[in-house]
Design a protein around this motif. Structure first.
Motif, short mmCIF file in Angstrom:
data_model
loop_
_atom_site.label_atom_id
_atom_site.label_comp_id
_atom_site.label_asym_id
_atom_site.label_seq_id
_atom_site.Cartn_x
_atom_site.Cartn_y
_atom_site.Cartn_z
N PRO A 10 50.79 47.77 43.34
CA PRO A 10 50.76 46.99 42.10
C PRO A 10 52.01 47.26 41.28
CG PRO A 10 48.68 48.12 42.45
CD PRO A 10 49.64 48.65 43.47
N PRO A 11 52.66 46.22 40.80
CA PRO A 11 53.91 46.40 40.07
C PRO A 11 53.71 47.00 38.69
CG PRO A 11 53.28 44.10 40.07
CD PRO A 11 52.31 44.82 40.97
N ASP A 12 54.58 47.95 38.34
CA ASP A 12 54.55 48.52 37.00
C ASP A 12 54.99 47.50 35.97
OD1 ASP A 12 53.72 51.00 37.89
OD2 ASP A 12 55.76 51.70 38.21
N GLY A 13 55.78 46.52 36.38
CA GLY A 13 56.32 45.52 35.48
C GLY A 13 55.35 44.39 35.16
N LEU A 14 54.12 44.48 35.57
CA LEU A 14 53.12 43.45 35.29
C LEU A 14 52.23 43.97 34.16
CD1 LEU A 14 52.36 40.67 36.40
CD2 LEU A 14 50.79 41.78 37.95
N PRO A 15 52.53 43.60 32.92
CA PRO A 15 51.85 44.22 31.78
C PRO A 15 50.37 43.87 31.65
CG PRO A 15 53.25 42.43 31.04
CD PRO A 15 53.52 42.62 32.51
N CYS A 16 49.92 42.83 32.32
CA CYS A 16 48.50 42.44 32.24
C CYS A 16 47.63 43.20 33.24
CB CYS A 16 48.36 40.93 32.45
SG CYS A 16 49.10 40.36 33.99
N LEU A 17 48.25 44.06 34.04
CA LEU A 17 47.54 44.82 35.06
C LEU A 17 47.51 46.29 34.67
CD1 LEU A 17 46.29 44.82 37.96
CD2 LEU A 17 48.57 45.37 38.76
N ARG A 18 46.34 46.89 34.77
CA ARG A 18 46.19 48.31 34.45
C ARG A 18 45.47 48.99 35.60
NH1 ARG A 18 41.98 51.09 32.39
NH2 ARG A 18 40.83 49.21 31.86
N LEU A 19 45.98 50.13 36.02
CA LEU A 19 45.32 50.94 37.04
C LEU A 19 44.67 52.13 36.36
CD1 LEU A 19 48.06 51.05 39.81
CD2 LEU A 19 46.04 49.60 39.72
N ASP A 20 43.42 52.41 36.71
CA ASP A 20 42.77 53.58 36.13
C ASP A 20 43.00 54.79 37.03
OD1 ASP A 20 40.89 53.48 38.20
OD2 ASP A 20 39.31 52.65 36.94
N LYS A 21 42.45 55.93 36.65
CA LYS A 21 42.72 57.18 37.38
C LYS A 21 42.14 57.18 38.78
CE LYS A 21 38.80 59.66 35.40
NZ LYS A 21 38.38 60.83 34.63
N HIS A 22 41.22 56.27 39.08
CA HIS A 22 40.62 56.18 40.41
C HIS A 22 41.34 55.19 41.30
CE1 HIS A 22 37.37 58.55 38.79
NE2 HIS A 22 37.20 57.68 37.83
N GLY A 23 42.33 54.47 40.76
CA GLY A 23 43.08 53.48 41.53
C GLY A 23 42.51 52.08 41.41
N ASP A 24 41.43 51.91 40.63
CA ASP A 24 40.89 50.57 40.40
C ASP A 24 41.88 49.78 39.55
OD1 ASP A 24 38.68 51.55 41.69
OD2 ASP A 24 37.32 51.34 40.00
N ALA A 25 41.95 48.48 39.80
CA ALA A 25 42.85 47.61 39.04
C ALA A 25 42.04 46.75 38.08
CB ALA A 25 43.64 46.73 40.00
N TRP A 26 42.55 46.62 36.87
CA TRP A 26 41.95 45.79 35.82
C TRP A 26 42.99 44.78 35.41
CZ3 TRP A 26 36.89 46.83 34.72
CH2 TRP A 26 36.40 48.05 35.19
N LEU A 27 42.67 43.50 35.55
CA LEU A 27 43.60 42.42 35.27
C LEU A 27 43.10 41.60 34.09
CD1 LEU A 27 46.18 40.93 36.27
CD2 LEU A 27 44.66 39.52 37.67
N GLU A 28 43.92 41.51 33.06
CA GLU A 28 43.60 40.69 31.88
C GLU A 28 44.11 39.28 32.15
OE1 GLU A 28 41.85 41.77 29.31
OE2 GLU A 28 41.81 43.84 30.03
N VAL A 29 43.26 38.29 31.89
CA VAL A 29 43.59 36.90 32.21
C VAL A 29 43.24 36.00 31.02
CG1 VAL A 29 43.04 34.99 33.76
CG2 VAL A 29 43.14 37.29 34.66
N LEU A 30 44.09 35.02 30.77
CA LEU A 30 43.79 33.95 29.82
C LEU A 30 43.71 32.66 30.63
CD1 LEU A 30 43.52 32.98 26.84
CD2 LEU A 30 45.94 32.38 27.01
N VAL A 31 42.55 32.02 30.61
CA VAL A 31 42.30 30.84 31.43
C VAL A 31 42.44 29.58 30.58
CG1 VAL A 31 40.55 29.63 32.78
CG2 VAL A 31 40.78 32.09 32.99
N VAL A 32 43.14 28.59 31.13
CA VAL A 32 43.25 27.28 30.52
C VAL A 32 42.65 26.28 31.50
CG1 VAL A 32 44.82 25.55 29.57
CG2 VAL A 32 45.37 27.99 29.36
#
Length: 149
Positions: free
Chosen positions: A41-63
Motif C-alpha cells: 500500500p502506498p504511503d502517498g495515498l492519504p485516504c488509506l490507513r494501515l493499522d498495527k495488524h496490517g488491516d487497511a482502512w480506505l476513506e471514500v467519497l461516493v458520487v
C-alpha cells in the motif's frame, strides 16, 4: 511508521527477486527502490490507513449517477482526505454500496467479500475495510493508476 508494518515491508523487500520487482512511483522515495510492487500500500495515498495488524482502512467519497464508475482523485482537507469515486449505480436499496465494493475489488484484484463497508451505509462518505490478508495481495498500483489517470 509502526513496527509491525515496518517488519511487513522489510519482509516483502527481502523476498524480492528480478521476477517480482518492488517499489512504486508513489512511494519509491520512501522505500528507496525504483521498481514497482503492486502489493505494498502506498504511503502517498492519504485516504488509506494501515493499522498495527496490517488491516487497511480506505476513506471514500461516493458520487452516484455517473456515466461510468471511476476514481476521480483525492477529496477533502489535509488529515480528512477521501478517495472520490463516481459510481454509475443509483443509491437505492444498497445498490451503490454493492457497486462500489465490486468496482474496488476488481480494481485491486481481490474478491469482493474481502472488502467490508465499516461506516457510511447511507452516506456519501464511507469507510471500507480490507483485512491484512486481502491488503497484502491487493494490486494497489492499479488503484493509484486509476486515480492518477
Amino acid at each position: 511508521m509502526k513496527p509491525d508494518i515496518e517488519r511487513c515491508r522489510a519482509f516483502l523487500l527481502s523476498s524480492s527477486s528480478p521476477d517480482k520487482p518492488l517499489g512504486c512511483p508513489v512511494w519509491t522515495a520512501h522505500l528507496g527502490h525504483s521498481h514497482m510492487n503492486p502489493h505494498l500500500p502506498p504511503d502517498g495515498l492519504p485516504c488509506l490507513r494501515l493499522d498495527k495488524h496490517g488491516d487497511a482502512w480506505l476513506e471514500v467519497l461516493v458520487v452516484p449517477h455517473a456515466s461510468r464508475t471511476h476514481a476521480t482523485g483525492i477529496h477533502g482537507a489535509p488529515g480528512r482526505e477521501a478517495l472520490r469515486i463516481r459510481l454509475k449505480a443509483v443509491p437505492v436499496d444498497g445498490k451503490a454500496n454493492q457497486a462500489l465494493i465490486k468496482w474496488l475489488a476488481g480494481c485491486l484484484g481481490i474478491a469482493p467479500n474481502a472488502i467490508t463497508l465499516s461506516r457510511g451505509e447511507t452516506s456519501r462518505q464511507k469507510q471500507l475495510h480490507l483485512s491484512a490478508a486481502a491488503a497484502a495481495v491487493a494490486r494497489w498500483d492499479k488503484l493509484v493508476a486509476e486515480i492518477t489517470g
